[in-house]
Design an enzyme around this catalytic site. Structure first.
Site, PDB file in Angstrom:
ATOM      1  N   ASN A 103      -3.394  -6.775   8.696  1.00  0.00           N
ATOM      2  CA  ASN A 103      -4.226  -6.789   7.480  1.00  0.00           C
ATOM      3  C   ASN A 103      -4.134  -8.127   6.758  1.00  0.00           C
ATOM      4  O   ASN A 103      -5.097  -8.579   6.152  1.00  0.00           O
ATOM      5  CB  ASN A 103      -3.910  -5.586   6.588  1.00  0.00           C
ATOM      6  N   CYS A 146       0.866  -1.179   0.000  1.00  0.00           N
ATOM      7  CA  CYS A 146       0.000   0.000   0.000  1.00  0.00           C
ATOM      8  C   CYS A 146       0.905   1.233   0.000  1.00  0.00           C
ATOM      9  O   CYS A 146       2.132   1.119   0.150  1.00  0.00           O
ATOM     10  CB  CYS A 146      -0.857  -0.001   1.254  1.00  0.00           C
ATOM     11  N   GLU A 166       0.121  -0.435  16.129  1.00  0.00           N
ATOM     12  CA  GLU A 166      -0.715   0.720  15.760  1.00  0.00           C
ATOM     13  C   GLU A 166      -1.645   1.098  16.920  1.00  0.00           C
ATOM     14  O   GLU A 166      -1.855   2.279  17.205  1.00  0.00           O
ATOM     15  CB  GLU A 166      -1.535   0.407  14.502  1.00  0.00           C
TER      16      GLU A 166
HETATM   17  S1  SF4 Z   1      -2.911   2.569   7.152  1.00  0.00           S
HETATM   18 FE1  SF4 Z   1      -1.502   0.816   7.078  1.00  0.00          FE
HETATM   19  S2  SF4 Z   1      -2.365  -0.547   5.514  1.00  0.00           S
HETATM   20 FE2  SF4 Z   1      -3.355   1.458   5.263  1.00  0.00          FE
HETATM   21  S3  SF4 Z   1      -2.161   2.601   3.732  1.00  0.00           S
HETATM   22 FE3  SF4 Z   1      -1.311   3.119   5.732  1.00  0.00          FE
HETATM   23  S4  SF4 Z   1       0.335   1.636   6.104  1.00  0.00           S
HETATM   24 FE4  SF4 Z   1      -0.951   0.824   4.460  1.00  0.00          FE
END
Ligand code: SF4
Length: 326
Positions: free
Chosen positions: A238, A24, A139
């Site tokens: 994820n 991502c 996170e």
């Molecule tokens: S929140 Fe996490 S999964 Fe989503 S774009 Fe950012 S790094 Fe990637």
């Protein structure tokens, strides 16, 4: 495993390749940040926590001179860059870096930073904050750590949402981890909204575009295949969710694997179709490796199951941009 039939021929295997899959924009930015810091400042560059949850990525950066640490205590007092991972960090981490005069570079994904800001705005407005997320994930630790201990309550399950007793239900807000199951989170949010109609939350949820798109692609492919492989790490939120989505979407066999060597061939023998995807921190080279491994045992044909194109790009952290001053 040898799947060859009585005539010595490999049996056919249709691979449905989910798209989008893999990296991502937040992961690309975090990896680029470490590579750019190594180019600009030379080795070593310290990185707090795995920059992204993928061993292959971490090992390749380690070979280039990145030194991964879990805590700032492990970083000597020096002028070397210290990069914070894409998952984000509690406020105490940059504060400690500043106190020690370390050269900190924050590679927190901007979509995680957005959740941090939401939480801080709620706190400023006097709201009690619920964080829908998984205990112990970096996170979650980072988001809870934006505010003093006790300001944010973690809601891990629908059951937690049914039981929570807020101090003042009229002053309640929620934020979410970015990499959750879209369906589970919708259920948890609907319980909270039903119990506390004035609860304040994001317009959608905080689950990011990459998580949503990868789960949607798996939902499309899973009902059409005998088995599904998710390329990703066991500590990648994820990636774990992608496997759950595959199972719930009707795929009777699924596995999360980091490399082709992890494939349990007894599980993937005698299949006619395979879904293949990768979590947001898994590089495409590992997807190719899985296809090559199946091609040794099957006559493989690959089809794409395509979802929305992704064109999101996040610029590097300020200190690493070409126009940044020294
Ligand atoms: S929140 Fe996490 S999964 Fe989503 S774009 Fe950012 S790094 Fe990637």
């Amino acid at each position: 495993m040898s799947a060859k039939n009585a005539d010595g021929e490999k049996p056919p295997l249709r691979i449905l390749l989910c798209a989008p899959r893999g990296f991502c924009a937040g992961v690309v930015r975090a990896i680029d940040a470490v590579e750019r810091a190594l180019e600009k400042y030379g080795a070593p560059v310290y990185v707090r926590h795995e920059i992204v949850h993928n061993k292959y990525v971490v090992e390749s950066l380690r070979r280039k001179g990145a030194v991964f640490v879990e805590d700032l205590d492990e970083v000597p007092n020096c002028d070397r860059p210290v990069i914070f991972s894409a998952h984000g960090v509690p406020k105490t981490v940059p504060q400690e870096a500043e106190r020690r005069n370390l050269f900190a570079i924050d590679a927190t994904c901007p979509l995680v930073t957005k959740v941090h800001r939401e939480a801080m705005v709620h706190a400023k407005r006097g709201r009690e904050i619920l964080l829908i997320g998984h205990a112990g994930h970096p996170e979650t630790i980072g988001t809870m750590g934006q505010l003093p201990a006790g300001a944010v309550t973690l809601i891990e399950t629908a059951e937690d949402a049914r039981k929570i007793k807020p101090r003042d239900p009229s002053q309640l807000a929620y934020v979410t981890q970015t990499t959750l199951s879209v369906d589970d989170t919708a259920e948890t949010v609907s319980i909270l909204r039903e119990r506390f109609p004035s609860i304040v939350g994001p317009h959608k949820e905080d689950i990011c575009y990459a998580t949503t798109n990868r789960q949607d692609a798996v939902k499309r492919a899973a009902p059409q295949v005998d088995a599904m492989i998710v390329v990703g790490a066991p500590n990648s939120s994820n990636s774990l969710r992608l496997r759950e989505v595959a199972q719930r979407s009707g795929c009777r066999t699924s596995a999360l694997v980091q490399r082709a060597a992890d494939i349990d061939w007894s599980t993937f023998a005698n299949i006619e179709s395979l879904g293949l995807t990768a979590g947001a921190s898994a590089p495409e080279v590992l997807v190719d490796e899985i296809i090559d491994a199946f091609a040794l045992n099957y006559r493989v044909s690959v089809e794409n199951v395509s979802g929305p194109a992704e064109d999101i790009f996040f610029p590097l952290p300020r200190q690493l941009r070409d126009d940044a001053g020294e």
